[in-house]
Write an enzyme that holds these catalytic residues in place. Structure first.
Site, PDB file in Angstrom:
ATOM      1  CD  GLU A  97      -3.125   0.758   0.310  1.00 18.25           C
ATOM      2  OE1 GLU A  97      -2.555   1.479  -0.536  1.00 18.25           O
ATOM      3  OE2 GLU A  97      -4.330   0.869   0.564  1.00 18.25           O
ATOM      4  CG  ASP A  98      -0.910   4.765  -1.587  1.00 17.45           C
ATOM      5  OD1 ASP A  98      -1.621   4.094  -0.803  1.00 17.45           O
ATOM      6  OD2 ASP A  98      -1.395   5.597  -2.372  1.00 17.45           O
ATOM      7  CG  ASP A 150      -5.978   8.954   5.912  1.00 19.95           C
ATOM      8  OD1 ASP A 150      -5.504   9.464   6.931  1.00 19.95           O
ATOM      9  OD2 ASP A 150      -6.844   9.518   5.215  1.00 19.95           O
ATOM     10  CG  PHE A 167      -4.063  15.174   1.141  1.00 20.81           C
ATOM     11  CD1 PHE A 167      -4.967  14.137   1.293  1.00 20.81           C
ATOM     12  CD2 PHE A 167      -3.550  15.429  -0.118  1.00 20.81           C
ATOM     13  CE1 PHE A 167      -5.359  13.353   0.205  1.00 20.81           C
ATOM     14  CE2 PHE A 167      -3.930  14.655  -1.216  1.00 20.81           C
ATOM     15  CZ  PHE A 167      -4.841  13.621  -1.049  1.00 20.81           C
ATOM     16  NE  ARG A 188      -2.124   8.632  -9.715  1.00 20.58           N
ATOM     17  CZ  ARG A 188      -2.849   8.147  -8.708  1.00 20.58           C
ATOM     18  NH1 ARG A 188      -2.235   7.693  -7.634  1.00 20.58           N
ATOM     19  NH2 ARG A 188      -4.153   8.120  -8.761  1.00 20.58           N
TER      20      ARG A 188
HETATM   21  P1  IMP Z   1      -7.853   5.076   3.968  1.00 21.60           P
HETATM   22  O1  IMP Z   1      -8.948   4.154   3.512  1.00 21.60           O
HETATM   23  O2  IMP Z   1      -8.413   6.324   4.596  1.00 21.60           O
HETATM   24  O3  IMP Z   1      -6.847   4.399   4.882  1.00 21.60           O
HETATM   25  O4  IMP Z   1      -7.111   5.606   2.698  1.00 21.60           O
HETATM   26  C1  IMP Z   1      -6.354   4.793   1.900  1.00 21.60           C
HETATM   27  C2  IMP Z   1      -6.152   5.346   0.523  1.00 21.60           C
HETATM   28  O5  IMP Z   1      -6.508   6.729   0.426  1.00 21.60           O
HETATM   29  C3  IMP Z   1      -4.689   5.279   0.161  1.00 21.60           C
HETATM   30  O6  IMP Z   1      -4.387   4.052  -0.461  1.00 21.60           O
HETATM   31  C4  IMP Z   1      -4.519   6.474  -0.758  1.00 21.60           C
HETATM   32  O7  IMP Z   1      -4.801   6.095  -2.073  1.00 21.60           O
HETATM   33  C5  IMP Z   1      -5.536   7.462  -0.265  1.00 21.60           C
HETATM   34  N1  IMP Z   1      -4.932   8.443   0.666  1.00 21.60           N
HETATM   35  C6  IMP Z   1      -5.025   8.496   2.006  1.00 21.60           C
HETATM   36  N2  IMP Z   1      -4.339   9.525   2.524  1.00 21.60           N
HETATM   37  C7  IMP Z   1      -3.779  10.146   1.464  1.00 21.60           C
HETATM   38  C8  IMP Z   1      -2.909  11.279   1.348  1.00 21.60           C
HETATM   39  O8  IMP Z   1      -2.485  11.934   2.315  1.00 21.60           O
HETATM   40  N3  IMP Z   1      -2.547  11.605   0.080  1.00 21.60           N
HETATM   41  C9  IMP Z   1      -2.952  10.908  -1.030  1.00 21.60           C
HETATM   42  N4  IMP Z   1      -3.746   9.843  -0.953  1.00 21.60           N
HETATM   43  C10 IMP Z   1      -4.154   9.466   0.281  1.00 21.60           C
END
Ligand code: IMP
Length: 172
Positions: free
Chosen positions: A96-97, A100, A149, A162
């Protein structure tokens, strides 16, 4: 588009940490095959760099999910591309990148958990633990970061940024 983002983690730190992660990962799996499942699109650069630092047998697959619009989670996760690789009886490492709220990863782990895998682990380049809405275990973490962010190194804001070689903070 905003001005050039502030650097949070530069290219050298990213590369050095990925080298360490590759060693940590290989140490856990011994000489067994690791199937790295990159979560599209954000993980594509991290995936490309990480697999080159995991020595020994590695296979690659990608799972496409969409969950964000702009800087806000929509709360709805959609599969946009399936792995097209047999994962059953394999060690699967989700790449995963960023984690959050944890909602996306939770969803992915529940889907993959239904398959008969040898093991299921997670490697995330970035982790924002203070933003969690659900508890998820991340086995390998590149960097813990503050709840801001971020963009760059595969992460986008409405599909831009990206291609930044570093992880930056979007002040918009
Ligand atoms: P989550 O479901 O809130 O944990 O978010 C996961 C996905 O949201 C990641 O795989 C990213 O693609 C995107 N994401 C979450 N935070 C960021 C951020 O700070 N910048 C860019 N993409 C984010």
């Amino acid at each position: 588009m905003p001005d050039q983002p502030r650097v949070l983690i530069d290219e050298e730190r990213i590369a050095a940490r990925i080298t360490e992660l590759g060693k940590e990962i290989r140490a856990v799996y011994g000489d067994e095959t690791v199937v790295c499942v990159g979560i599209l699109k954000g993980s594509f650069l991290f995936m490309a760099d990480l697999i080159r630092k995991i020595e020994g047998p590695v296979q690659c697959a990608f799972l496409g999910v969409a969950s964000y619009e702009g800087t806000k989670s929509t709360g709805v996760v959609r599969i946009t591309h399936d792995t097209r690789l047999k994962l059953e009886e394999h060690h699967v490492l989700v790449v995963e990148d960023i984690v959050d709220t944890g909602l996306t990863l939770d969803y992915i782990l529940r889907i993959l958990g239904q398959r008969k895998l040898k093991s299921l682990r997670v490697c995330a380049l970035l982790d924002k633990p203070s933003r969690r809405k659900t508890e998820v275990l991340v086995d390998f973490v590149g960097f813990e970061i503050p709840p801001e962010f971020v963009i760059g190194y595969g992460l986008d804001l409405d599909e831009y940024w990206r291609n930044l070689p570093y992880v930056g903070i979007y002040d918009g």
